[in-house]
Write a protein that holds these residues in place. Structure first.
Motif, PDB file in Angstrom:
ATOM      1  N   ALA A 331       0.849  -1.196  -0.182  1.00  9.87           N
ATOM      2  CA  ALA A 331      -0.103   0.013   0.130  1.00  9.87           C
ATOM      3  C   ALA A 331       0.724   1.386  -0.082  1.00  9.87           C
ATOM      4  O   ALA A 331       0.544   2.390  -0.666  1.00  9.87           O
ATOM      5  N   ASP A 334       2.825   1.775  -3.394  1.00  8.24           N
ATOM      6  CA  ASP A 334       1.865   2.012  -4.735  1.00  8.24           C
ATOM      7  C   ASP A 334       1.389   3.267  -5.042  1.00  8.24           C
ATOM      8  O   ASP A 334       0.825   4.033  -4.057  1.00  8.24           O
ATOM      9  N   VAL A 337      -2.087   4.398  -5.016  1.00  7.50           N
ATOM     10  CA  VAL A 337      -2.565   4.713  -3.537  1.00  7.50           C
ATOM     11  C   VAL A 337      -2.473   6.229  -3.228  1.00  7.50           C
ATOM     12  O   VAL A 337      -3.479   6.667  -2.736  1.00  7.50           O
ATOM     13  N   CYS A 341      -4.999   9.225  -2.226  1.00  4.70           N
ATOM     14  CA  CYS A 341      -4.859  10.214  -1.261  1.00  4.70           C
ATOM     15  C   CYS A 341      -4.732  11.472  -1.560  1.00  4.70           C
ATOM     16  O   CYS A 341      -5.478  12.641  -0.956  1.00  4.70           O
ATOM     17  N   SER A 456     -11.766   3.261  -5.313  1.00  3.22           N
ATOM     18  CA  SER A 456     -10.860   2.591  -4.401  1.00  3.22           C
ATOM     19  C   SER A 456     -11.606   1.275  -4.003  1.00  3.22           C
ATOM     20  O   SER A 456     -10.581   0.237  -3.924  1.00  3.22           O
ATOM     21  N   ILE A 460      -8.492  -1.994  -5.444  1.00  2.00           N
ATOM     22  CA  ILE A 460      -7.605  -2.465  -4.290  1.00  2.00           C
ATOM     23  C   ILE A 460      -7.828  -3.896  -3.972  1.00  2.00           C
ATOM     24  O   ILE A 460      -9.077  -4.168  -3.291  1.00  2.00           O
ATOM     25  N   LYS A 465      -4.190  -4.363   2.985  1.00  2.00           N
ATOM     26  CA  LYS A 465      -4.192  -3.460   1.766  1.00  2.00           C
ATOM     27  C   LYS A 465      -5.308  -2.410   2.011  1.00  2.00           C
ATOM     28  O   LYS A 465      -5.214  -1.367   1.675  1.00  2.00           O
ATOM     29  N   VAL A 469      -5.103   1.604   2.786  1.00  2.00           N
ATOM     30  CA  VAL A 469      -5.395   2.482   1.908  1.00  2.00           C
ATOM     31  C   VAL A 469      -6.488   3.284   2.436  1.00  2.00           C
ATOM     32  O   VAL A 469      -6.708   4.640   2.488  1.00  2.00           O
TER      33      VAL A 469
END
Length: 568
Positions: A331, A334, A337, A341, A456, A460, A465, A469
């Motif tokens: 996570a 990546d 990710v 965010c 998301s 994912i 993970k 995330v």
């Protein structure tokens, strides 16, 4: 760094495929002559399922026995495995029973989650309604203190995001954990009615953020474990539209309460009523909402199998209470990710301003405080239309990024209107009708946040993970919301030029981020297709169907699973 990660993932996938192919080779040849996969799920490889390992082949030594998720144990260890698989096959092959199963899922999940999301958004935004109902005067707020108590909610939300997510994972009781937190924050909200100073409100707002921190990420986990990818956008829109319903309900109720005459101030009545309703909802969630498909008491075992097979192609599994350090590392390394965010933060900065200052802004446009409360209803109605319509389209078109950008454009236009249609010297509104239009359009960004949650959930894999995330994304959401509350400076009243400008700049930047995220997902899909070809896996062939079923419950991170398909 990127190439190394891709190579490692490819190597691991080859080893995993070789290992499970050797197991598959012992499966009776008759399993290869059965019909191809149906859209909803196929039980032709149920024989192969019987030989599934009890732990994932890629589990690291520091993960203890947490390889596969709870669905793997249920599917492989059930004493009546063949019988319930046969019954589940019949359910999924019949259109009527398959549709009935989806309705049963919806009725067991959707109403309670809608109530939770409705109250979660209403409770944190009660401060906006009470800000024009006399609360600031009765608690003797001065200067930036209103901004500060708005910020404190998001500050505690940020700090407790990781602890609350990992605690929920460890307990492995999603609904019970969520229900207890809801009852606690309802109690805290009701206590707002007794506040007489800025200090008391500061403590209460901080505690409110602590207990509300668990809701949005757990919502994503619940949707991912119950629904297929192409169903997730619409379902999340059902829950997230409750934010808009909140604005309609909250504005009308606050408007009605503002006429109440009595010994208790109207804003105190508002806090007390909403807080007690929240406590009751928390009890209902703890008692009635199922924790996962495997733990759903109101589902028969065959129905549980059917639910699991419906979501098998998601390749994201259900629950695993063991924290897998390799998935946590995945996570943090990546790049997608961090793009998620960043997108969350860029949406949250305008949200922190609009959510807390919308009613105050309406008063600067020439409307009275009571009119501002009443006008919250059409703002919520229009936002709700955006959310439901675009949530449905994101599933139908299988396109999250384009839809998300479309959600941002009306709010960007609203920011421009609010910035340019107020006299920069006097703060006098230059066009009251157009400023009202800007206020009505300002809530469309909420639909983008909803689509991002669905994106998301779809992209994912691996429970640890997903938890990581979700926590990272909500930390960035909280940080952005904190910053947003400070963009509307008391020293710039009534113009608030910095706050209005931040809406435009942040959302334009987010459009760019979403485009980059789309490109990354497309690139990973091409990489996985290439790896599958190198392994000799024919798209849609018998071997691929077996491997997809075999790794579906192994709780692999998406980067470790070459059968994972990313949504654009």
């Amino acid at each position: 760094m990127q190439e190394k990660t891709d190579t490692d993932a490819t190597t691991g996938s080859k080893d995993h495929l070789t290992q499970i192919t050797s197991v598959t080779s012992t499966t009776p040849s008759s399993t290869t002559t059965k019909p191809p996969l149906s859209k909803e799920g196929d039980l032709d490889s149920s024989t192969a399922l019987a030989s599934l390992p009890t732990t994932s082949n890629n589990s690291s030594s520091d993960d203890d026995d947490g390889g596969g998720d709870e669905a793997l144990a249920f599917l492989t260890n059930h004493p009546r495995r063949r019988e319930i698989f046969a019954e589940a096959r019949a359910m999924l092959e019949d259109d009527a029973t398959r549709a009935a199963l989806v309705r049963k899922i919806d009725w067991n999940i959707a109403p309670l989650l809608c109530c939770v999301y409705f109250l979660q958004f209403l409770d944190k935004n009660t401060i906006s309604y009470t800000s024009v109902m006399g609360m600031r005067q009765d608690t003797h707020m001065k200067g930036q203190q209103y901004n500060d108590i708005s910020m404190l909610f998001y500050a505690s939300y940020l700090v407790f995001e990781f602890p609350t997510q990992y605690l929920a994972q460890r307990l492995n009781r999603v609904s019970l954990y969520m229900g207890i937190n809801i009852m606690l924050w309802g109690t805290v909200l009701a206590c707002h009615a007794a506040a007489t100073s800025f200090g008391a409100l500061a403590v209460l707002r901080t505690l409110l953020g602590v207990f509300e921190a668990c809701v949005p990420p757990l919502l994503v986990l619940i949707v991912a474990m119950w629904y297929r990818k192409e169903e997730q956008g619409r379902r999340i829109s059902w829950f997230y539209v409750c934010n808009s319903v909140t604005k309609i309900f909250g504005g009308l109720v606050a408007y009605g309460i503002s006429y109440v005459q009595g010994a208790l101030a109207t804003w105190r009545i508002f806090f007390l009523a909403i807080g007690l309703a929240t406590v009751a909802t928390g009890w209902a969630v703890a008692v009635w909402m199922p924790d996962s498909p495997v733990q759903a008491r109101r589902f028969r075992d065959a129905e549980k199998v059917a639910v699991l097979l419906r979501i098998r192609d998601n390749q994201s599994g259900t629950q695993n209470k063991h924290l897998k350090k390799d998935q946590v590392r995945e996570a943090f390394t990546d790049v997608r990710v961090w793009l998620i965010c960043l997108s969350m933060m860029l949406i949250a900065i305008p949200n922190g301003g609009i959510a807390n200052f919308n009613n105050i802004l309406l008063t600067t446009f020439g409307y009275t405080p009571r009119q501002a409360l009443l006008l919250d209803a059409p703002v919520g109605l229009l936002s709700g239309i955006f959310i439901l319509t675009l949530g449905h389209l994101s599933d139908k078109l299988n396109d999250r990024s384009t839809i998300s950008i479309l959600c941002l454009l009306p709010t960007i236009a609203a920011g421009f209107l609010m910035f340019f249609l107020v006299d920069p010297q006097t703060g006098h509104p230059l066009s009251k009708p157009l400023l009202l239009l800007a206020s009505l359009l300002s809530g469309s960004y909420n639909a983008s946040f909803m689509v991002l949650l669905a994106w998301s959930a779809s992209n994912i894999g691996g429970h640890s993970k997903k938890v990581t995330v979700n926590a990272l994304a909500l930390v960035c959401l909280s940080l952005g919301s904190m910053l947003g509350t400070q963009t509307f400076r008391a020293s710039q009243k009534p113009i608030y030029q910095a706050g209005k400008l931040s809406i435009v700049v942040c959302l334009l930047a987010d459009c760019v981020v979403l485009c980059v995220l789309r490109w990354c997902n497309a690139r990973l899909n091409r990489r996985n297709e290439k790896v599958r070809r190198e392994l000799g896996v024919v798209e849609g062939g018998v071997q691929e169907r077996r491997e997809v079923e075999r790794v579906a419950w192994s709780d692999l991170g998406d980067r470790q699973n070459v059968f994972f398909r990313y949504t654009k």
